[in-house]
Structure formats: structure tokens, C-alpha cells
Design an enzyme around this catalytic site. Structure first.
Site, PDB file in Angstrom:
ATOM      1  N   GLU A 144       6.810  73.137  24.894  1.00  0.00           N
ATOM      2  CA  GLU A 144       6.082  73.256  26.155  1.00  0.00           C
ATOM      3  C   GLU A 144       5.069  74.397  26.032  1.00  0.00           C
ATOM      4  O   GLU A 144       5.448  75.535  25.769  1.00  0.00           O
ATOM      5  CB  GLU A 144       7.068  73.559  27.275  1.00  0.00           C
ATOM      6  CG  GLU A 144       6.416  73.619  28.624  1.00  0.00           C
ATOM      7  CD  GLU A 144       7.430  73.896  29.729  1.00  0.00           C
ATOM      8  OE1 GLU A 144       8.213  74.854  29.585  1.00  0.00           O
ATOM      9  OE2 GLU A 144       7.415  73.159  30.726  1.00  0.00           O
ATOM     10  N   LYS A 196      15.779  85.359  44.326  1.00  0.00           N
ATOM     11  CA  LYS A 196      14.960  86.208  43.466  1.00  0.00           C
ATOM     12  C   LYS A 196      13.732  85.405  43.049  1.00  0.00           C
ATOM     13  O   LYS A 196      13.810  84.509  42.207  1.00  0.00           O
ATOM     14  CB  LYS A 196      15.699  86.655  42.210  1.00  0.00           C
ATOM     15  CG  LYS A 196      14.894  87.736  41.489  1.00  0.00           C
ATOM     16  CD  LYS A 196      15.163  87.823  40.012  1.00  0.00           C
ATOM     17  CE  LYS A 196      14.228  87.011  39.186  1.00  0.00           C
ATOM     18  NZ  LYS A 196      12.819  87.412  39.220  1.00  0.00           N
ATOM     19  N   CYS A 205       5.598  72.070  35.286  1.00  0.00           N
ATOM     20  CA  CYS A 205       6.721  71.666  34.426  1.00  0.00           C
ATOM     21  C   CYS A 205       6.665  70.180  34.092  1.00  0.00           C
ATOM     22  O   CYS A 205       7.070  69.764  33.017  1.00  0.00           O
ATOM     23  CB  CYS A 205       8.036  72.009  35.100  1.00  0.00           C
ATOM     24  SG  CYS A 205       8.106  71.402  36.779  1.00  0.00           S
ATOM     25  N   GLU A 247      16.509  73.540  36.812  1.00  0.00           N
ATOM     26  CA  GLU A 247      15.244  72.795  36.693  1.00  0.00           C
ATOM     27  C   GLU A 247      14.445  73.497  35.615  1.00  0.00           C
ATOM     28  O   GLU A 247      13.929  74.601  35.838  1.00  0.00           O
ATOM     29  CB  GLU A 247      14.473  72.848  38.031  1.00  0.00           C
ATOM     30  CG  GLU A 247      15.142  72.109  39.162  1.00  0.00           C
ATOM     31  CD  GLU A 247      15.051  70.601  39.031  1.00  0.00           C
ATOM     32  OE1 GLU A 247      14.179  70.113  38.285  1.00  0.00           O
ATOM     33  OE2 GLU A 247      15.864  69.912  39.651  1.00  0.00           O
TER      34      GLU A 247
HETATM   35  P1  NAD Z   1      11.075  82.129  33.263  1.00  0.00           P
HETATM   36  O1  NAD Z   1      12.268  81.421  32.759  1.00  0.00           O
HETATM   37  O2  NAD Z   1      10.500  83.224  32.482  1.00  0.00           O
HETATM   38  O3  NAD Z   1      11.395  82.763  34.697  1.00  0.00           O
HETATM   39  C1  NAD Z   1      11.887  82.000  35.775  1.00  0.00           C
HETATM   40  C2  NAD Z   1      12.690  82.903  36.671  1.00  0.00           C
HETATM   41  O4  NAD Z   1      13.853  83.338  35.957  1.00  0.00           O
HETATM   42  C3  NAD Z   1      11.956  84.188  37.072  1.00  0.00           C
HETATM   43  O5  NAD Z   1      12.329  84.543  38.380  1.00  0.00           O
HETATM   44  C4  NAD Z   1      12.486  85.198  36.075  1.00  0.00           C
HETATM   45  O6  NAD Z   1      12.428  86.522  36.534  1.00  0.00           O
HETATM   46  C5  NAD Z   1      13.921  84.736  35.929  1.00  0.00           C
HETATM   47  N1  NAD Z   1      14.566  85.141  34.677  1.00  0.00           N
HETATM   48  C6  NAD Z   1      13.989  85.377  33.471  1.00  0.00           C
HETATM   49  N2  NAD Z   1      14.933  85.759  32.578  1.00  0.00           N
HETATM   50  C7  NAD Z   1      16.130  85.717  33.230  1.00  0.00           C
HETATM   51  C8  NAD Z   1      17.470  86.010  32.868  1.00  0.00           C
HETATM   52  N3  NAD Z   1      17.788  86.434  31.632  1.00  0.00           N
HETATM   53  N4  NAD Z   1      18.431  85.867  33.792  1.00  0.00           N
HETATM   54  C9  NAD Z   1      18.139  85.457  35.045  1.00  0.00           C
HETATM   55  N5  NAD Z   1      16.887  85.201  35.460  1.00  0.00           N
HETATM   56  C10 NAD Z   1      15.899  85.318  34.562  1.00  0.00           C
HETATM   57  O7  NAD Z   1      10.000  81.001  33.592  1.00  0.00           O
HETATM   58  P2  NAD Z   1       8.538  81.212  34.169  1.00  0.00           P
HETATM   59  O8  NAD Z   1       7.680  81.682  33.046  1.00  0.00           O
HETATM   60  O9  NAD Z   1       8.558  81.975  35.444  1.00  0.00           O
HETATM   61  O10 NAD Z   1       8.172  79.707  34.559  1.00  0.00           O
HETATM   62  C11 NAD Z   1       7.741  78.792  33.633  1.00  0.00           C
HETATM   63  C12 NAD Z   1       8.876  77.883  33.195  1.00  0.00           C
HETATM   64  O11 NAD Z   1       9.480  77.271  34.324  1.00  0.00           O
HETATM   65  C13 NAD Z   1       8.386  76.729  32.363  1.00  0.00           C
HETATM   66  O12 NAD Z   1       9.248  76.531  31.271  1.00  0.00           O
HETATM   67  C14 NAD Z   1       8.453  75.538  33.295  1.00  0.00           C
HETATM   68  O13 NAD Z   1       8.578  74.310  32.685  1.00  0.00           O
HETATM   69  C15 NAD Z   1       9.621  75.875  34.133  1.00  0.00           C
HETATM   70  N6  NAD Z   1       9.556  75.172  35.413  1.00  0.00           N
HETATM   71  C16 NAD Z   1      10.386  74.109  35.625  1.00  0.00           C
HETATM   72  C17 NAD Z   1      10.323  73.396  36.809  1.00  0.00           C
HETATM   73  C18 NAD Z   1      11.208  72.223  37.075  1.00  0.00           C
HETATM   74  O14 NAD Z   1      11.326  71.827  38.220  1.00  0.00           O
HETATM   75  N7  NAD Z   1      11.841  71.653  36.084  1.00  0.00           N
HETATM   76  C19 NAD Z   1       9.421  73.780  37.784  1.00  0.00           C
HETATM   77  C20 NAD Z   1       8.569  74.848  37.530  1.00  0.00           C
HETATM   78  C21 NAD Z   1       8.669  75.549  36.338  1.00  0.00           C
END
Ligand code: NAD
Length: 467
Positions: A374, A167, A276, A242
Site C-alpha cells: 500500500e 484517540k 484505504c 479496519e
Molecule cells: P497508523 O496505523 O499509523 O495510525 C492509525 C492510528 O493508530 C493513529 O491514531 C495512530 O496514532 C495509532 N497508532 C499508531 N501506532 C499505534 C500503536 N502501536 N498502538 C496503538 N495505536 C497506534 O495509520 P495512519 O498512517 O494514520 O493511516 C493510514 C493507514 O490507515 C493506511 O494503512 C490505510 O489503509 C489505513 N486505513 C484503513 C481504513 C479502513 O477502513 N480499512 C480506513 C482509513 C485508513
């Protein structure tokens, strides 16, 4: 509207509904992807389950060859795919090409090699220890490096012999479609890779709780990661997370201040700060502090903010109105808390597009909200320290532990401090990102590692045969 990719076939979602994809530079709708439903996840997970036995039984060499072909195709199409990423998430085209597209091609090629070369058996006393693929992997990914984050999961999972239900982020989902097309063209067997686009709380939660899914690998915010882990725990799935970061760029006395500030600012602002591992906190000795602030402001002013396809652009828009508004709230909060805005701010000349100017805060104190949380935008906080112990305490003083940097007079001096930090990656005197080194977080930045051999091992179960 696009279609889901399930069991080797492009298929409409049972929901019949869609999600618009918006160009963050123009605010125009550029595409529409299916809003998948739990029924789609069920079909995809069943297909992945059915494909697992034969895919896990293929020769590692065969899996490696398919991944190598996928990497070649990705390279051949890099220009088109970079344009897609520049358009749906707003990264400047040059960056979208080099980092957002060619880096994943390199990662794919690396796992094509590791599929064969990574040892899967060893002897201990009278035991033969086997590493076997974990099964069906549910992969949930964010929008900021939309292809890279997918490849970091899908490449090692397929190399290990797992099958996948992906997804992608609903905010920037188009690169995932380009990858699915590549997998289809190279003849990946049906069910080995499945793509279900849609909203996190619907499709993501259905994946995290589906009984046919053996492992969930999630990249995204700590908040959503917690929810995914809670759902996955019901059926005791393996979980890799992650999550977010608030990483420190720690500049020790005697370091090359000009280089440390220049590289640190570039790192904090890369991908418009939507990284991130961004070094969003610069921690500088009190004696070097004023000079560091001056250098950071100078560096920030050199950034050209604009259309991702303009050649001079170094900073594109943020990915969405929601993300822009979130960053604006943090910039306002920083000022309310008494931090000193020395560059950027919430004003912008752009009439359309979700732009934020490169922003620098001086006078930031440990414990302020902008120092702890963040922000995920081009906002740098500069914090003074008096002793190395205090610097380490500040660097480690957030719930996160994803990345970091230490600059010292010598490499040894920097390494000595890096060893003390509770974080998963540390750049020493500007050491470059290495896609073969494990990447992941301590504390609330996650569980497990991606990339390199550690990234492959996440997708193994271990079996011991007593002989
Ligand atoms: P997000 O958590 O909103 O979404 C990430 C993914 O999770 C999306 O596909 C989203 O649809 C899904 N999602 C959201 N709510 C969910 C739920 N309740 N159940 C299952 N899936 C769900 O994050 P974002 O805004 O897309 O990305 C930014 C975040 O990602 C930042 O906090 C960043 O630090 C983190 N990030 C971490 C890494 C790493 O390697 N540590 C890399 C990139 C981004």
C-alpha cells in the site's frame, strides 16, 4: 494548547506536553493538541466505565435523538469543519465539505435511526436471544478521513449503548475536537464520550491494554493494527480492525474502457491517493492495455495539483512530510524494479507543501513491490492480463482484501467475476459508494465491518435466555 475531553470536562493532560498540528499545504504550525499520557487514558476509561450502566440503560429512542441532534449540528457547521479538515489534512475544500464532513453527518443520522429500528431480540425455540452493548469501546482512528473514520465507530457504538474513549490521529486531530464540542453542546452525559489525543504508541497502546476497555475498534495501518490486536488479546477484548488495502480495478474485455479508466483513475487519486479502498491497481486485458495506459495518462494530466482552497484544485498535498517521503520512495522503487513511469513522478513545481504529482506506472508485473504494498499516495499501477482466471489471481494476489471494482460487458458478467474475489467491497461497472453497505476487509485488511447494520452489530454482545 487545546485540552482533552474527559468525563464531560475539558481537561489538561497530565503529561503537560503537546503535539504541533501542521498545515500540509504551507508547512506552518496551525495548532497544538495535548500529547496524552496513560494517566489520561485511565481517567477517560474510568469515566466511560462509570457512565456505561446508565447510558446503556437509556431508551434507544433517547440515544437516537441525541445522535440526530449531533448530525444536525454537524451539518450546520459543515463549512467550518470542512475548512478545518482542508487545513490540517490537506483535502481540497469541496471534497472536505462533501465527503469528509457531510458524509459523516449522513452516517450519524443513519445510526440515529438504527439506534431505534435495529432489532435487538429474537426467539429461537425456547430461547430469547438478546443483543446488548459490549461496554466501553476504545476507538483509535487515522488521519486520512479524520472525521468519517471517527463517526464510523463512535456513532454505532453510542447507538448500541456503549461508551467511548477516542484517540484520533495525532497528524490531523482537529475534526475530532469539533465533534467533541458538538457532543458537549447537545448534552451527551459526562463520560459517555471521551477524547484523548496523543501518540499511537503511548495513548493508543494504553487504550488497547486498559482493563476497563471491553472492545477496541481500530482503523489504520496493518502494522499498528497487529500491535493493537496483540495488546488487546492479553485481556481478551473484542477487536475490530479496519486496515490497509491494495485494491484492484479489474477491466474485462468488452467493458466500456473509457469509463472504466476514467472512474478508476479518479478513484485511485481521490484524497491524493490517501484512501484505504483506493483502486491503486488497474488490471486490464492485454488487447486493451496500450489504449488503457493512454487514457490513464490523459486523465492524470488533467488533474490540477495545488492549494486545497483554490477552486480548481483536484489534488491537495499529502498529509505530512513523512507521507510524501514514503510515496517518493515507492516511486523510486517502481522505477528501479523496471516499471515504466508514464505520468507524474517525484518532481513538483511547489516550493512549499507536501505535494506529489498524479503518477501512473505502466509495465507493472505481479509481485513487484509497487504492486504488492500500500503506497497511500496518488500512484496508479497498470497491469496486463491474458485470461479471466489470471486476472482474478492477480487481483487476489496481495495480503489485502479491502475493496475492488469489476467492469464487464454486462452487469452479470462483472458480478460473476466479483463473486470470485476475496475482498470486502466490489463496485460493479462504476457502482457508487453506499454508506449503508457494510465496509471492511478480508485477509490482512481487517476483522469486522463498519457502516450499516453490520457496523452496529460489532458493538453488541449476545445473551441467550432459555425459557
Ligand atoms: P497508523 O496505523 O499509523 O495510525 C492509525 C492510528 O493508530 C493513529 O491514531 C495512530 O496514532 C495509532 N497508532 C499508531 N501506532 C499505534 C500503536 N502501536 N498502538 C496503538 N495505536 C497506534 O495509520 P495512519 O498512517 O494514520 O493511516 C493510514 C493507514 O490507515 C493506511 O494503512 C490505510 O489503509 C489505513 N486505513 C484503513 C481504513 C479502513 O477502513 N480499512 C480506513 C482509513 C485508513
Amino acid at each position: 494548547m487545546r485540552q482533552l475531553y474527559i468525563n464531560g470536562t475539558w481537561t489538561a493532560s497530565v503529561s503537560g506536553e503537546g503535539i504541533d498540528v501542521v498545515n500540509p499545504a504551507t508547512e506552518e504550525i496551525i495548532d497544538r493538541v495535548p500529547a496524552g499520557a496513560p494517566g489520561d487514558v485511565d481517567a477517560a476509561a474510568s469515566a466511560a466505565r462509570a457512565a456505561f450502566r446508565s447510558w446503556s440503560g437509556t431508551a434507544a429512542e433517547e440515544r437516537g435523538k441525541l445522535l440526530a441532534t449531533a448530525s444536525d449540528l454537524l451539518r450546520q457547521r459543515a463549512d467550518d469543519i470542512a475548512r478545518v479538515i482542508a487545513t490540517d489534512m490537506g483535502a481540497p475544500y469541496g471534497f472536505a465539505l462533501k465527503v469528509q464532513t457531510l458524509l459523516p453527518a449522513t452516517v450519524l443520522a443513519g445510526y440515529a435511526h438504527l439506534a431505534e429500528s435495529h432489532p435487538r431480540e429474537r426467539r429461537v425455540g425456547n430461547s430469547l436471544i438478546l443483543k446488548e452493548p459490549v461496554g466501553v469501546v476504545g476507538a483509535i482512528t487515522p488521519w486520512n478521513y479524520p472525521l468519517h473514520q471517527i463517526v464510523c465507530k463512535v456513532a454505532p457504538a453510542l447507538a448500541a449503548g456503549c461508551t467511548v474513549v477516542l484517540k484520533p490521529s495525532e497528524v490531523a486531530p482537529l475534526a475530532a475536537y469539533a465533534l467533541a464540542e458538538i457532543f458537549h453542546e447537545i448534552g451527551l452525559p459526562p463520560g459517555v464520550f471521551n477524547l484523548v489525543s496523543g501518540a499511537g504508541p503511548v495513548v493508543g497502546e494504553a487504550i488497547a491494554s486498559h482493563p476497563a476497555v471491553d472492545m477496541v475498534s481500530f482503523t489504520g495501518s496493518t502494522l499498528a493494527g497487529r500491535r493493537v490486536a496483540a495488546l488487546a488479546s492479553e485481556s481478551v477484548k473484542k477487536v475490530a480492525l479496519e486496515l490497509g488495502g491494495k485494491s484492484a480495478n479489474l477491466i474485462l474485455p468488452g467493458a466500456d474502457l473509457a469509463a472504466a479508466v476514467k472512474v478508476g483513475v479518479a478513484n485511485a487519486f481521490v484524497n491524493s491517493g490517501q484512501t484505504c479502498s483506493a483502486l491503486s491497481r488497474m488490471i486490464v486485458h492485454r488487447d486493451d492495455y496500450d489504449q488503457a495506459v493512454r487514457l490513464a495518462v490523459e486523465a492524470a494530466r488533467k488533474y490540477t495539483v495545488g492549494d486545497p482552497f483554490d477552486e480548481g484544485t483536484r489534488l491537495g498535498p499529502l498529509v505530512s512530510a513523512r507521507q510524501r517521503d514514503r510515496v517518493v520512495r515507492y516511486i523510486n522503487r517502481g522505477q528501479e524494479e523496471g516499471a515504466r513511469l508514464v505520468a507524474g513522478g517525484t518532481e513538483t513545481d511547489h516550493e512549499r507543501g507536501f505535494y506529489i504529482e498524479p503518477t501512473v506506472f505502466a509495465g507493472v508485473e505481479p509481485g513487484m513491490v509497487i504492486e504488492q504494498e500500500e503506497i497511500f499516495g496518488p500512484v496508479l499501477s497498470i497491469i496486463p492480463f491474458m485470461s479471466v482466471d489470471q486476472a482474478v489471481t492477480i487481483a487476489d494476489g496481495t495480503p489485502y482484501g479491502l475493496a475492488g471494482a469489476v467492469w464487464g460487458e454486462t452487469e452479470q458478467a462483472a458480478i460473476a467475476v466479483a463473486r470470485r474475489l476475496r475482498t470486502g467491497q466490489v463496485s460493479i461497472n462504476g457502482g457508487a459508494f453506499n454508506p449503508q453497505a457494510p465496509f471492511g476487509g478480508y485477509k490482512q485488511s481487517g476483522i469486522g465491518r463498519e457502516l450499516g447494520e453490520e457496523g452496529l452489530e460489532e458493538y453488541f454482545e449476545t445473551k441467550a435466555l432459555q425459557l
